[in-house]
Design a protein around this motif. Structure first.
Motif: not given
Length: 112
Positions: A94-99
Motif C-alpha cells: 500500500y502507498i501510505l501517507n503519514l496519517l
C-alpha cells in the motif's frame, strides 16, 4: 519502501534506459514524497564528471534492498510544508501517507 531506503530496479523500461538506468541497479530513494506512483531514485556513478544519475522509478519496478532507517517523524520534517497527508511510503503493498491513509485500494495494485 521510503525515503533513504536502498532499492533495486526490477525491470528495464525505455524511460529508465534513457537515463542509463537498467534492471539490477541499486539506488537510494532520494525524495520523501511519492509522485505519480514513483520514487525519485539516485544512483552512484563511478565517474569524476558525473558522480550520480537519477530517475523517477515506478514503485512496482522496485524492490527493497536495505531499510534506510528513517522514522515517520524524520520523513515528515522533509516533506514539503511538513504535510502528513502527502503520500510518502510503501508498506505491505500500500502507498501510505503519514496519517496511515491508503492511496491504493488493493495491495500491490498501485493504480487501484
Amino acid at each position: 519502501m521510503k525515503y533513504f531506503d536502498r532499492v533495486k530496479v526490477l525491470k528495464d523500461k525505455k524511460e529508465y534506459n534513457e537515463h542509463n538506468i537498467f534492471a539490477g541497479e541499486i539506488g537510494l530513494v532520494n525524495f520523501p514524497e511519492i509522485r505519480d506512483n514513483c520514487f525519485y531514485v539516485l544512483f552512484d556513478v563511478d565517474d569524476e564528471y558525473e558522480p550520480y544519475k537519477d530517475c523517477l522509478i515506478s514503485i512496482e519496478d522496485l524492490e527493497l534492498v536495505e531499510d534506510g532507517g528513517m522514522t515517520d517523524e524524520q520523513i515528515l520534517e522533509d516533506l514539503p510544508k511538513n504535510d502528513p497527508r502527502w503520500w510518502c511510503k510503501v508498506e505491505n503493498g500500500y502507498i501510505l501517507n503519514l496519517l496511515g491513509e491508503k492511496k491504493n485500494k488493493f495491495p500491490y495494485d498501485y493504480n487501484s
